[in-house]
Design an enzyme around this catalytic site. Structure first.
Site, PDB file in Angstrom:
ATOM      1  N   ILE A 197       0.856  -1.177   0.000  1.00  0.00           N
ATOM      2  CA  ILE A 197       0.000   0.000   0.000  1.00  0.00           C
ATOM      3  C   ILE A 197       0.897   1.234   0.000  1.00  0.00           C
ATOM      4  O   ILE A 197       1.749   1.376   0.881  1.00  0.00           O
ATOM      5  CB  ILE A 197      -0.909   0.012   1.251  1.00  0.00           C
ATOM      6  CG1 ILE A 197      -1.750  -1.256   1.298  1.00  0.00           C
ATOM      7  CG2 ILE A 197      -1.776   1.265   1.268  1.00  0.00           C
ATOM      8  CD1 ILE A 197      -2.400  -1.514   2.637  1.00  0.00           C
ATOM      9  N   CYS A 198       0.725   2.088  -0.976  1.00  0.00           N
ATOM     10  CA  CYS A 198       1.523   3.311  -1.072  1.00  0.00           C
ATOM     11  C   CYS A 198       0.848   4.376  -0.205  1.00  0.00           C
ATOM     12  O   CYS A 198      -0.106   5.022  -0.620  1.00  0.00           O
ATOM     13  CB  CYS A 198       1.626   3.760  -2.525  1.00  0.00           C
ATOM     14  SG  CYS A 198       2.739   5.158  -2.737  1.00  0.00           S
ATOM     15  N   LEU A 199       1.342   4.517   1.007  1.00  0.00           N
ATOM     16  CA  LEU A 199       0.769   5.439   1.983  1.00  0.00           C
ATOM     17  C   LEU A 199       1.908   5.995   2.820  1.00  0.00           C
ATOM     18  O   LEU A 199       2.615   5.234   3.490  1.00  0.00           O
ATOM     19  CB  LEU A 199      -0.256   4.707   2.858  1.00  0.00           C
ATOM     20  CG  LEU A 199      -0.906   5.502   3.980  1.00  0.00           C
ATOM     21  CD1 LEU A 199      -1.750   6.639   3.413  1.00  0.00           C
ATOM     22  CD2 LEU A 199      -1.773   4.582   4.832  1.00  0.00           C
TER      23      LEU A 199
END
Length: 85
Positions: A25-27
């Site tokens: 997850i790109c967070l």
């Protein structure tokens, strides 16, 4: 302290502009913007927010380069493409 590791497991990986096909997850809260005062609940709410706020079903721009990585690794040197989520 270190940021938590959060990623999707196959076969439940959504097609989303902030989710790589390996499940990552790109967070930024899972990397550069992590603070020890954050809770599991605040991280979960942030993930829910980016998932529900998607305007299109598409892969992240650098998915092809990232998809072969083992999921759940530290996001220390990630480039976050969208700071509006």
């Amino acid at each position: 302290t270190e940021p938590p590791s959060a990623f999707f497991l196959p076969p439940h990986i959504p097609q989303h502009e902030h989710v790589y096909t390996n499940g990552d997850i790109c967070l930024s809260l899972l990397g550069a913007d992590w603070r020890p005062t954050m809770t599991a609940q605040s991280i979960a709410m942030s993930i829910l927010s980016i998932l529900s706020g998607a305007t299109k079903k598409e892969l992240p721009p650098d998915n092809a380069r990232h998809a072969q990585n083992r999921p759940g690794q530290r996001q220390d040197e990630w480039i976050y493409h969208d700071d509006n989520c």
